[in-house]
Each structure stands twice: as C-alpha cells, then as structure tokens.
Design an enzyme around this catalytic site. Structure first.
Site, short mmCIF file in Angstrom:
data_model
loop_
_atom_site.label_atom_id
_atom_site.label_comp_id
_atom_site.label_asym_id
_atom_site.label_seq_id
_atom_site.Cartn_x
_atom_site.Cartn_y
_atom_site.Cartn_z
N GLU A 176 1.55 67.31 11.72
CA GLU A 176 2.11 67.58 13.06
C GLU A 176 2.23 66.29 13.88
OE1 GLU A 176 -0.61 70.77 13.92
OE2 GLU A 176 0.38 71.94 12.37
N GLY B 138 -6.99 75.32 9.97
CA GLY B 138 -6.39 75.44 11.29
C GLY B 138 -6.67 76.81 11.89
N GLY B 139 -5.71 77.72 11.76
CA GLY B 139 -5.80 79.06 12.37
C GLY B 139 -7.14 79.75 12.18
N HIS C 132 -2.17 63.73 10.54
CA HIS C 132 -1.83 65.13 10.32
C HIS C 132 -0.31 65.29 10.34
CE1 HIS C 132 -1.37 69.42 10.95
NE2 HIS C 132 -2.58 69.55 10.47
N SER D 66 -3.22 77.16 5.35
CA SER D 66 -3.43 78.60 5.20
C SER D 66 -4.69 78.98 4.40
CB SER D 66 -2.19 79.26 4.60
OG SER D 66 -1.09 79.12 5.48
N ASN E 215 -9.80 72.44 12.35
CA ASN E 215 -8.86 71.70 13.18
C ASN E 215 -8.33 72.68 14.21
OD1 ASN E 215 -6.74 70.28 14.28
ND2 ASN E 215 -5.48 70.27 12.40
N TRP E 216 -8.86 72.58 15.42
CA TRP E 216 -8.50 73.57 16.45
C TRP E 216 -7.10 73.32 17.03
CZ3 TRP E 216 -13.45 74.38 20.01
CH2 TRP E 216 -14.51 74.82 19.20
N LYS E 217 -6.52 72.18 16.74
CA LYS E 217 -5.20 71.81 17.26
C LYS E 217 -5.18 71.93 18.80
CE LYS E 217 -3.28 73.00 12.84
NZ LYS E 217 -2.13 73.37 12.03
N GLY F 181 -0.04 76.94 8.48
CA GLY F 181 0.26 78.00 9.43
C GLY F 181 1.27 79.03 8.95
N GLU G 214 -2.52 68.45 2.55
CA GLU G 214 -1.99 69.61 3.27
C GLU G 214 -0.48 69.68 3.05
OE1 GLU G 214 -4.68 70.81 6.76
OE2 GLU G 214 -3.42 69.20 7.47
P1 PGA Z 1 -3.66 76.30 8.93
O1 PGA Z 1 -3.65 74.75 9.40
O2 PGA Z 1 -5.03 76.55 8.32
O3 PGA Z 1 -3.44 77.08 10.19
O4 PGA Z 1 -2.59 76.47 7.93
C1 PGA Z 1 -4.23 73.74 8.63
C2 PGA Z 1 -4.05 72.40 9.29
O5 PGA Z 1 -2.96 72.13 9.81
O6 PGA Z 1 -4.97 71.56 9.30
#
Ligand code: PGA
Length: 254
Positions: free
Chosen positions: A100, A235-236, A98, A214, A10-12, A174, A168
């Site tokens: 967010e 994500g990251g 998600h 994470s 997930n590149w956000k 993050g 999640e």
């Molecule tokens: P993260 O994000 O791996 O940076 O914790 C995961 C996500 O929000 O899908």
C-alpha cells in the site's frame, strides 16, 4: 532450523483512540491468558495510537511496531516520522515497503532500502514487505518480481536479528484470496535463496519470512506450517482479538 514464529498485526489506518486502546488491551489480556506461547507477538497500530497502545500492552509479551518511517533522523520533512522518534516512543519494529505504501506513495525499492538502513541504525527491527501483483503472477513473473524486490529493498546491514521479510502477494491482501500452498512455498524458498546470496547462508537460514494476505484463523494452520513460512503479517483479522489470537492458536503457538 528453528525460527520463532512471528504473529504480527498490521492495523493499517484503523482505530480512533478509544477503539485502538481497547483492542490493544484485549490483545494484552489474551496473550497473558494464553500463558507460555511458542511465538512472538507484534502489533503495528497507526502513529496516533502508538503511545496509548504501548501503555495498554504493559506487562504483556507483545512488541510494538509502526507502519512506516522516514530515512532521516530529524529535520524539514513535514508530515513524516523518523525511526529515532519511533524508537523513542517505545517501538521495537517498523513495517517498510508494504504494497500500500509502494502503490499509494510510489515507494521504490531504493527508498525502502534507505529507510530500512536508517531504522536499523536507530535500533529498530524491520519487516520488509515484497510481493507481486495479479498481472505479474498471471504473467509467470512472481519469482522474478519478489527476487528483485529482495535484492534491491533489503540493505546490506540486514541480519536475522534486525530484519524480517514479509511475502504479501498484492492480490491476496484484503481480498480473501490466498495463493496455493505450493506457490507460497515456492516464493518463500526463492526468497531464502536470494537472502543467502545477499547476506550469507547463516543469516538467511535464521531470518524469518512471514506470509501475509488474507490470513485468517481457518487458513492459519495450513499456511503457517509450510516450510520456510515463519509467521504471518495480518491485516483485517488483526483488528479482532479472537481472530488474531485464533491465528496464533491454530498455528500451534499455544
Ligand atoms: P489482510 O492484510 O490480512 O487484510 O489481507 C495483510 C497486510 O496487508 O498486511
């Protein structure tokens, strides 16, 4: 029950054209180099990169997904993107609900459900996200919160072929913090049980439930070998080819 691991990035809201295209090229090359793998790969760039990433992934077994969609097919919805448009540009998947989106855009379970139905109708697979906040976890409400999100966000037309769930924990996204393996197992088992009640045992047993929050190469083995954990939403670490591929490798995919 064998469920194919899904390693999803997930590149956000990251990546200008040059950078995002390079990242996709890097992933494509690395996946080709890995040869026979025991997992499915998915990358979900921002809307602006979908077309370039699609081209960059040509010839590599990596699926393409978006990070959200509207529930309508088309029309007066300024700033939105429809599932039909995503299908048309070459997406196979869309991430929905998600945390967010739930936080920044006040998305409710009902809205996520409606979007997921529309995505399925358009021929897209959905990755439907659920997860508790830190205060909910500390209040001992993690299972209750996730179960409610599953009941209300997952539409009746969901099957193991068109739907993937991602657990999640909001506080793990993050932050570098991850739940204990016991806690992950407990939530994943509760999610599968809820899916069985809602969609039948057949679908529930075959449906993939990803862990997200994470995930890094150094914790991938531990998290992805757990019962009922069928992949990762990353994500990251999905923004670096070595980390993204390192997660797949350490999970035993190749
Ligand atoms: P993260 O994000 O791996 O940076 O914790 C995961 C996500 O929000 O899908």
């Amino acid at each position: 029950m064998s469920r194919k691991l899904l390693i999803a990035g997930n590149w956000k809201m990251n990546g200008l054209v040059a950078e995002g295209t390079n990242l996709a090229k890097g992933v494509a090359e690395a996946v080709k180099k890995a040869g026979k793998v025991e997992c499915e790969f998915l990358v979900c760039p921002p809307f602006t990169l979908l077309s370039n990433v699609k081209k960059a992934l040509r010839g590599a077994k990596v699926n393409l997904g978006a990070q959200d969609c509207h529930f309508a097919e088309k029309g007066a919805h300024t700033g939105d993107i429809s599932p039909v448009m995503l299908k048309d540009i070459g997406c196979q998947y869309v991430i929905l609900g998600h945390s967010e989106r739930r936080t920044d855009h006040y998305e409710s379970n009902e809205l996520v459900n409606k979007k997921a139905q529309a995505a399925h109708t358009a021929g897209l697979k959905t990755v439907i996200c659920v997860g508790e906040t830190l205060s909910e976890r500390e209040a001992g409400k993690a299972l209750e919160v996730c179960t409610k999100q599953i009941i209300e966000s997952v539409p009746e037309d969901s099957t193991s072929s068109n739907t993937v769930i991602a657990y999640e924990p909001v506080w793990a996204i993050g932050t570098g913090k991850v739940p204990t393996t016991k806690d992950v197992e407990e939530v994943h088992a509760a999610i599968r049980k809820t899916l069985a009640k809602k969609l039948g045992k057949g679908n529930a047993n075959k449906m993939r439930i990803l862990y997200g929050g994470s995930v890094k190469p150094n914790n991938a083995k531990e998290l992805l070998s757990l019962e009922d954990v069928d992949g990762a939403l990353i994500g990251g670490a999905s923004l670096k080819v070595e980390d993204f591929m390192g997660i797949a490798k350490n999970s035993g995919a190749f």
